[in-house]
Design a protein around this motif. Sequence first.
Motif, PDB file in Angstrom:
ATOM      1  N   LEU A   1       0.839  -1.194   0.000  1.00  0.00           N
ATOM      2  CA  LEU A   1       0.000   0.000   0.000  1.00  0.00           C
ATOM      3  C   LEU A   1       0.878   1.250   0.000  1.00  0.00           C
ATOM      4  O   LEU A   1       0.696   2.169   0.783  1.00  0.00           O
ATOM      5  N   ASP A   2       1.845   1.251  -0.920  1.00  0.00           N
ATOM      6  CA  ASP A   2       2.758   2.388  -1.053  1.00  0.00           C
ATOM      7  C   ASP A   2       2.915   2.770  -2.520  1.00  0.00           C
ATOM      8  O   ASP A   2       4.007   3.046  -3.007  1.00  0.00           O
ATOM      9  N   ASN A   3       1.792   2.811  -3.225  1.00  0.00           N
ATOM     10  CA  ASN A   3       1.811   3.058  -4.661  1.00  0.00           C
ATOM     11  C   ASN A   3       2.195   4.491  -5.036  1.00  0.00           C
ATOM     12  O   ASN A   3       2.570   4.742  -6.181  1.00  0.00           O
TER      13      ASN A   3
ATOM     14  N   PRO B   1       3.818  -1.387  -9.071  1.00  0.00           N
ATOM     15  CA  PRO B   1       4.329  -2.581  -9.756  1.00  0.00           C
ATOM     16  C   PRO B   1       4.177  -2.460 -11.263  1.00  0.00           C
ATOM     17  O   PRO B   1       3.227  -1.851 -11.762  1.00  0.00           O
ATOM     18  N   LEU B   2       5.129  -3.011 -11.972  1.00  0.00           N
ATOM     19  CA  LEU B   2       5.113  -2.957 -13.431  1.00  0.00           C
ATOM     20  C   LEU B   2       3.959  -3.792 -13.980  1.00  0.00           C
ATOM     21  O   LEU B   2       3.767  -4.939 -13.592  1.00  0.00           O
ATOM     22  N   ASP B   3       3.201  -3.208 -14.883  1.00  0.00           N
ATOM     23  CA  ASP B   3       2.119  -3.929 -15.560  1.00  0.00           C
ATOM     24  C   ASP B   3       2.748  -4.965 -16.490  1.00  0.00           C
ATOM     25  O   ASP B   3       3.645  -4.631 -17.276  1.00  0.00           O
ATOM     26  N   PRO B   4       2.313  -6.237 -16.438  1.00  0.00           N
ATOM     27  CA  PRO B   4       2.894  -7.261 -17.325  1.00  0.00           C
ATOM     28  C   PRO B   4       2.828  -6.902 -18.805  1.00  0.00           C
ATOM     29  O   PRO B   4       3.746  -7.231 -19.567  1.00  0.00           O
ATOM     30  N   ALA B   5       1.771  -6.200 -19.218  1.00  0.00           N
ATOM     31  CA  ALA B   5       1.658  -5.803 -20.629  1.00  0.00           C
ATOM     32  C   ALA B   5       2.730  -4.780 -20.999  1.00  0.00           C
ATOM     33  O   ALA B   5       3.198  -4.742 -22.139  1.00  0.00           O
TER      34      ALA B   5
ATOM     35  N   HIS C   1       7.096   5.243 -13.406  1.00  0.00           N
ATOM     36  CA  HIS C   1       6.891   4.250 -12.348  1.00  0.00           C
ATOM     37  C   HIS C   1       5.751   4.607 -11.405  1.00  0.00           C
ATOM     38  O   HIS C   1       5.383   3.799 -10.551  1.00  0.00           O
ATOM     39  N   LYS C   2       5.149   5.779 -11.577  1.00  0.00           N
ATOM     40  CA  LYS C   2       3.988   6.148 -10.764  1.00  0.00           C
ATOM     41  C   LYS C   2       2.690   5.620 -11.359  1.00  0.00           C
ATOM     42  O   LYS C   2       1.641   5.666 -10.712  1.00  0.00           O
ATOM     43  N   PHE C   3       2.736   5.118 -12.605  1.00  0.00           N
ATOM     44  CA  PHE C   3       1.513   4.577 -13.217  1.00  0.00           C
ATOM     45  C   PHE C   3       1.811   3.233 -13.903  1.00  0.00           C
ATOM     46  O   PHE C   3       1.414   2.988 -15.029  1.00  0.00           O
ATOM     47  N   HIS C   4       2.522   2.372 -13.180  1.00  0.00           N
ATOM     48  CA  HIS C   4       2.760   0.983 -13.576  1.00  0.00           C
ATOM     49  C   HIS C   4       3.666   0.845 -14.787  1.00  0.00           C
ATOM     50  O   HIS C   4       3.581  -0.124 -15.546  1.00  0.00           O
TER      51      HIS C   4
ATOM     52  N   ALA D   1       2.469   2.152 -20.719  1.00  0.00           N
ATOM     53  CA  ALA D   1       1.829   2.300 -19.412  1.00  0.00           C
ATOM     54  C   ALA D   1       0.819   3.437 -19.424  1.00  0.00           C
ATOM     55  O   ALA D   1      -0.273   3.321 -18.848  1.00  0.00           O
ATOM     56  N   LEU D   2       1.167   4.551 -20.076  1.00  0.00           N
ATOM     57  CA  LEU D   2       0.245   5.683 -20.133  1.00  0.00           C
ATOM     58  C   LEU D   2      -0.963   5.352 -20.997  1.00  0.00           C
ATOM     59  O   LEU D   2      -2.095   5.739 -20.682  1.00  0.00           O
ATOM     60  N   GLU D   3      -0.735   4.611 -22.068  1.00  0.00           N
ATOM     61  CA  GLU D   3      -1.850   4.183 -22.924  1.00  0.00           C
ATOM     62  C   GLU D   3      -2.835   3.317 -22.134  1.00  0.00           C
ATOM     63  O   GLU D   3      -4.051   3.509 -22.200  1.00  0.00           O
TER      64      GLU D   3
END
Length: 379
Positions: free
Chosen positions: A5-7, A12-16, A200-203, A248-250
């Motif tokens: 709970l420290d986003n 965490p990196l999105d797998p896509a 890294h703030k949005f996966h 990630a932004l997309e």
Amino acid sequence: MRIYLDNAATTPLDPAVFEAMKPFMLEDFGNPSSTHAHGRKVRAAIESARKKIAELLNCTPGEIIFTSGGTEADNSILASGLQTYGVQTIISSPIEHHAVEHTLQILAAQRKITLRMVTLDDKGHVDMSHLEALLQENPRALVSLMHANNEVGNLLDIDRVGQLCDQYGAYFHSDTVQTVGHYRHNLGALKVHGIAAAAHKFHGPKGVGFMFIRKDKKIQPFMHGGAQERNMRGGTENVYGIVGLAKALEIAYRDMDDHKKHIEQLKISMIGQLKEQIPGVTFHGDSDNLNRSLYTVLNVSLPESEENDMMLFNLDLQGISASGGSACSSGATTGSHVLGALYPDSKRGAIRFSFGKYNTQEDVDVAVKKLAELVKVPA
């Protein structure tokens, strides 16, 4: 199993995103500045990423300059903006991220520039009347105010600040690291001259970000040594980081409405459960006001106790990852400068919980239960 709970510190990196990056780690390894086929293929990927980001933010590709992250972007805009436009006065606030606060203090000392601080209300929001008064006294100043505070989550009325800066001919920079990827930005309409973002703030991956520099308010380069980034940032580009950032932004824009709804429900639930289970709990800044704070951040104010100094450590032992302030200065021995500015005499504890799209209701339930067990409320 640990609960994260420290986003607001990192996500965490999105797998896509990882899948989009992989070819540029293993196969497409050319230097984007090379003119041969290997280089041209990588250059095309960078420019495609730039175009995608520009489309999402409603600006032109030439206004997006890739950096190593938000800190470099903030430093570049501030230092080069002062130099380019001969600014004599900086207007900011005492609760900016250290990437801005420390940079402005150094620039003010080095260049003998006046640094003025805008007044904040009792919740930590900018006093717009005082900001306008400062702008009237100091026309053509540089204004640096963050879109959302990374510790207490307060949201700035960025449109209003942009209008005031435009009215008084000020250069407006905003640290938008906590809001890019979580809110939609229409940079074609917003009266801001420079913003900063970090993937890294949005996966997305760590070590990559960008700055937006409005085309009619260009600045001199901050980093030299090459013609990369349209002569604005020397150094070989972080290719797979840039590709990951754009992906990630997309994804963030595609799923934003659903993720916002999901995360808001988690925040609402945590607020309600904390009030029920911990007598005397309150919230720092305006973080419990969903209309005036980040939906991703909740800064909890715990009743005064000798146990508060060890609260983060004890939560960690219980498998809960949270923070007490800005993660970028987590190794410091001093307390939060944000909370110090807002509550100079307070001895209450502070825990920042920040939520992401992978968090669940169970995460919140367990975290509240563990925190309630650890809190020692005076009789």
